[in-house]
Design an enzyme around this catalytic site. Structure first.
Site, PDB file in Angstrom:
ATOM      1  N   ASP A  45       0.966  -1.088  -0.034  1.00  0.00           N
ATOM      2  CA  ASP A  45      -0.216   0.064  -0.028  1.00  0.00           C
ATOM      3  C   ASP A  45       0.937   1.017   0.117  1.00  0.00           C
ATOM      4  O   ASP A  45       1.857   1.552   1.073  1.00  0.00           O
ATOM      5  CB  ASP A  45      -0.655   0.071   1.369  1.00  0.00           C
TER       6      ASP A  45
ATOM      7  N   LYS B  83       3.040  11.164  -3.870  1.00  0.00           N
ATOM      8  CA  LYS B  83       1.640  10.723  -4.376  1.00  0.00           C
ATOM      9  C   LYS B  83       1.057  12.076  -5.515  1.00  0.00           C
ATOM     10  O   LYS B  83       0.313  11.235  -6.466  1.00  0.00           O
ATOM     11  CB  LYS B  83       1.124   9.212  -3.557  1.00  0.00           C
TER      12      LYS B  83
ATOM     13  N   GLU C   4      -7.554   0.381  -4.398  1.00  0.00           N
ATOM     14  CA  GLU C   4      -7.119   0.566  -2.869  1.00  0.00           C
ATOM     15  C   GLU C   4      -8.420   0.174  -2.484  1.00  0.00           C
ATOM     16  O   GLU C   4      -8.671  -1.038  -1.205  1.00  0.00           O
ATOM     17  CB  GLU C   4      -6.803   1.925  -2.435  1.00  0.00           C
TER      18      GLU C   4
ATOM     19  N   ASP D 123     -12.526   5.420   1.677  1.00  0.00           N
ATOM     20  CA  ASP D 123     -11.841   5.582   1.609  1.00  0.00           C
ATOM     21  C   ASP D 123     -10.558   7.224   1.754  1.00  0.00           C
ATOM     22  O   ASP D 123     -10.711   7.464   1.153  1.00  0.00           O
ATOM     23  CB  ASP D 123     -10.758   4.211   0.667  1.00  0.00           C
TER      24      ASP D 123
HETATM   25  N1  LIG Z   1      -5.865   9.956  15.360  1.00  0.00           N
HETATM   26  C1  LIG Z   1      -6.104  10.167  13.321  1.00  0.00           C
HETATM   27  N2  LIG Z   1      -6.986  11.031  13.646  1.00  0.00           N
HETATM   28  C2  LIG Z   1      -7.108  11.997  12.639  1.00  0.00           C
HETATM   29  N3  LIG Z   1      -6.294  11.740  11.164  1.00  0.00           N
HETATM   30  C3  LIG Z   1      -5.683  10.789  11.093  1.00  0.00           C
HETATM   31  C4  LIG Z   1      -5.773   9.997  12.455  1.00  0.00           C
HETATM   32  N4  LIG Z   1      -4.117   8.921  12.486  1.00  0.00           N
HETATM   33  C5  LIG Z   1      -3.999   8.776  11.066  1.00  0.00           C
HETATM   34  N5  LIG Z   1      -4.509   9.930  10.291  1.00  0.00           N
HETATM   35  C6  LIG Z   1      -4.281  11.055   9.152  1.00  0.00           C
HETATM   36  O1  LIG Z   1      -4.934  10.003   7.972  1.00  0.00           O
HETATM   37  C7  LIG Z   1      -3.927  10.300   6.860  1.00  0.00           C
HETATM   38  C8  LIG Z   1      -3.065   8.943   6.662  1.00  0.00           C
HETATM   39  O2  LIG Z   1      -3.687   7.857   6.326  1.00  0.00           O
HETATM   40  P1  LIG Z   1      -3.678   6.901   5.612  1.00  0.00           P
HETATM   41  O3  LIG Z   1      -1.832   5.754   6.170  1.00  0.00           O
HETATM   42  O4  LIG Z   1      -4.571   6.053   5.248  1.00  0.00           O
HETATM   43  O5  LIG Z   1      -2.933   7.645   4.122  1.00  0.00           O
HETATM   44  P2  LIG Z   1      -2.186   7.359   2.684  1.00  0.00           P
HETATM   45  O6  LIG Z   1      -1.833   5.998   2.473  1.00  0.00           O
HETATM   46  O7  LIG Z   1      -1.224   8.343   3.350  1.00  0.00           O
HETATM   47  O8  LIG Z   1      -2.521   7.698   1.580  1.00  0.00           O
HETATM   48  P3  LIG Z   1      -3.393   7.674   0.429  1.00  0.00           P
HETATM   49  O9  LIG Z   1      -4.383   6.082   0.501  1.00  0.00           O
HETATM   50  O10 LIG Z   1      -4.309   9.084   0.439  1.00  0.00           O
HETATM   51  O11 LIG Z   1      -1.984   7.809  -0.724  1.00  0.00           O
HETATM   52  C9  LIG Z   1      -2.662  11.719   7.521  1.00  0.00           C
HETATM   53  O12 LIG Z   1      -3.535  12.311   7.060  1.00  0.00           O
HETATM   54  C10 LIG Z   1      -3.072  11.238   8.667  1.00  0.00           C
HETATM   55  O13 LIG Z   1      -2.939  12.796   9.628  1.00  0.00           O
HETATM   56 MG   LIG Z   2      -3.713   4.593   1.512  1.00  0.00          MG
END
Ligand SMILES: Nc1ncnc2c1ncn2[C@@H]1O[C@H](COP(=O)(O)OP(=O)(O)OP(=O)(O)O)[C@@H](O)[C@H]1O
Ligand SMILES: [Mg+2]
Length: 537
Positions: A37, A99, A177, A203
């Site tokens: 991922d 990304k 995803e 998502d």
């Molecule tokens: N406790 C929380 N409250 C609010 N937001 C959160 C919390 N924990 C994580 N996040 C947010 O979740 C996001 C990261 O999520 P995730 O890892 O699913 O995204 P990603 O896979 O990096 O992004 P994408 O899938 O969009 O490419 C960040 O913006 C982070 O600030």
């Molecule tokens: Mg993601």
């Protein structure tokens, strides 16, 4: 996608067995295909064990996820947590959110004084994920299934695959995803699900938003419709808080941190922490010092929710549009499943409950589900390939049916209005595989070639679409009259391979091109409707 991964597999196992003979105690391992991922803010890698259970591979810092950030300083590259921290001291040397820019020639900002291609940053991140996984599992990893947002267009998908190739990974499949999340839900929660279900996967990650309606029947995963926004995610919530903090500094300390070189990155980190704090508390006291100025204030969750209401509204709008486009009523949806770190924001669950009358389902891990789904899909690839070779029905446990997220069309000239038009051959949300043939005609007398411009998305005039390939038929025989029929066929298969064929029935002459999601040979520029060559019909 690659039809059969087997030749690569046998070479690898040979290499491993040679190594094994030098060190007799080492047992050769079966090559492992991991699921990755690759997130805007955090990335995760998973594999499936011999009992069919998915596991997230812990990185070298002991974490389940790795920040998708790269520090480049004097040709030395550091990926992950340290890179994220270095943003404050060395903002010009850190690349984040690559990304968001993938598919473009360069990142929106220079790194270490140079403009860098987003796929180079993504490849450095993938390289670190690969090395960490190899260390943890004690075996080489050369093959992967990588996930991308369902709403990613063709150039973004191709650049992701190119990044993986640069990192030494052979991409056996790219899957969406939300589809990966549905696989994880279908397989991991199988014992809790009674019979087939129609679920909505919401998502919201760090940089992208996808919503998909999926029919889940254990290992039969059928995507019905998908929609989303590749430029909407947690970082947009962060940016609202960055602006708010900056304004607070301006009011009370009479200066803006954003105007100082290191201030923007510092504000972003503080804003992200503040956002996380507002997830668990309804009010947060702030005491922030930047360059000897101290801001002391308080923010409530409700102020934060007002600041970001327009962002949440965009996700609500997309969910409603998906329901409307697929003519589905809420009574027909069994579960709304939340994935992605940003679904931890309390406002998301509240909005979903208000919109659907249902409590959202939080049973799969917001951070791991997508990597798990990719790994589960990866684990079925050898059996799919073997089944294809023997001609036996697919023996893999998973049966996935997806849809195309964007319209796929041909650019031409409307005969009545003489204006450019985008003739949609395959409507968005059409189940894949699909084949469509349409008869067009030449525009002029004695036209000596026909250029079929293939466009993804865009409006009815072909504007704002993405050019994904061109199929040229010619040279045509002399003296053909205007209006000579030309048949164009689009064939889109399950593996994301699209074949476009143009045929002149008068002579039987034909031309075709194949657009592979892992091909980098087709240029990925934006459509230029002023190009005189795109003049069929
Ligand atoms: N406790 C929380 N409250 C609010 N937001 C959160 C919390 N924990 C994580 N996040 C947010 O979740 C996001 C990261 O999520 P995730 O890892 O699913 O995204 P990603 O896979 O990096 O992004 P994408 O899938 O969009 O490419 C960040 O913006 C982070 O600030
Ligand atoms: Mg993601």
């Amino acid at each position: 996608m690659r039809g059969s991964p087997d030749p690569t597999l046998s070479i690898q196992s040979k290499r491993l067995s040679i190594q094994g003979s030098e060190t007799p105690t080492t047992k050769p391992h079966k090559p492992l295909v991991v699921g990755i991922d690759l997130g805007t803010t955090y990335s995760a890698v998973a594999y499936v064990d011999d009992r069919g259970q998915p596991h997230t591979i812990i990185n070298s810092e002991g974490d389940l996820t790795t920040p998708s950030a790269a520090l480049i300083e004097n040709q030395e590259v550091t990926i992950g947590k340290l890179a994220l921290k270095a943003q404050i001291t060395l903002p010009g040397n850190v690349a984040t959110f690559a990304k968001r820019d993938i598919g473009k020639p360069t990142l929106s900002h220079p790194v270490d004084g140079r403009s860098v291609a987003p796929e180079v940053i993504e490849s450095l991140i993938l390289g670190r994920l690969k090395r960490d996984a190899e260390t943890k599992l004690g075996r080489p990893i050369t093959q992967a299934v990588i996930t991308v947002p369902a709403y990613f267009n063709e150039p973004k998908r191709r650049s992701t695959i190119r990044a993986a190739e640069l990192a030494g990974l052979d991409v056996l499949a790219i899957i969406n995803e939300p589809t990966a999340a549905a696989i994880a839900y279908g397989i991991e929660k199988h014992s809790e699900i009674l019979g087939p279900q129609t679920v909505l996967i919401y998502d919201l990650g760090g940089g992208t938003f996808d919503v998909s309606m999926v029919k889940v029947d254990h290992s039969n995963i059928t995507v019905v419709a998908t929609d989303g926004n590749a430029m909407l995610g947690g970082i947009d919530w962060d940016r609202c808080l960055v602006k708010w903090l900056d304004d607070q500094f301006a009011q009370t300390c009479k200066f803006r941190p954003s105007e100082v070189e290191t201030g923007a990155a510092w504000l972003m980190q503080e804003a992200t922490e503040l956002k996380h704090a507002l997830t668990s508390r309804t009010e947060v006291k702030i005491r922030l010092t930047f360059q000897s100025s101290t801001l002391i204030t308080t923010i409530t969750r409700s102020v934060f929710e007002d600041l970001t209401a327009h962002l949440l509204d965009r996700t609500r709008f997309t969910v409603r549009k998906l329901m409307k486009d697929s003519a589905t009523q809420w009574e027909q949806i069994d579960q709304v499943i939340l994935v992605g770190g940003s679904t931890r924001l309390p406002q998301v669950a509240e909005m979903i409950t208000a919109l659907t009358g249902m409590e959202p389902n939080l049973s799969i891990s917001a951070d791991e589900a997508i990597a798990h789904g990719a790994a589960l899909y990866a684990s079925t690839i050898p059996s799919r390939a073997a089944a294809n070779q023997t001609g036996e029905p697919e023996s893999g446990r998973l049966v996935i049916s997806d849809v195309n997220a964007h319209n796929l069309g041909v650019l031409g000239i409307d005969l009545e209005t003489r204006l450019s038009c985008n003739y949609v051959m395959i409507q968005r949300n059409t189940p894949i595989p699909v084949k469509q043939t349409t008869r067009f005609q030449t525009l002029r007398d004695d036209q000596r070639s026909v250029a079929v411009e293939i466009v993804e998305g865009g409006d009815s005039r072909g504007r704002y679409g993405t050019h994904i390939g061109k199929c040229v038929l010619g040279p045509l025989p002399a003296h053909l009259p205007a209006g000579t029929p030309v048949d164009v066929t689009f064939r889109y298969d399950r593996d994301g391979l699209m074949q476009v064929e143009a045929r002149l029935p008068a002579t039987g002459q034909q031309a075709s091109i194949q657009i592979e999601r892992h091909s980098t040979s087709v240029p990925s520029e934006t459509v230029d409707p002023s190009d005189p060559e795109w003049s069929i019909l």
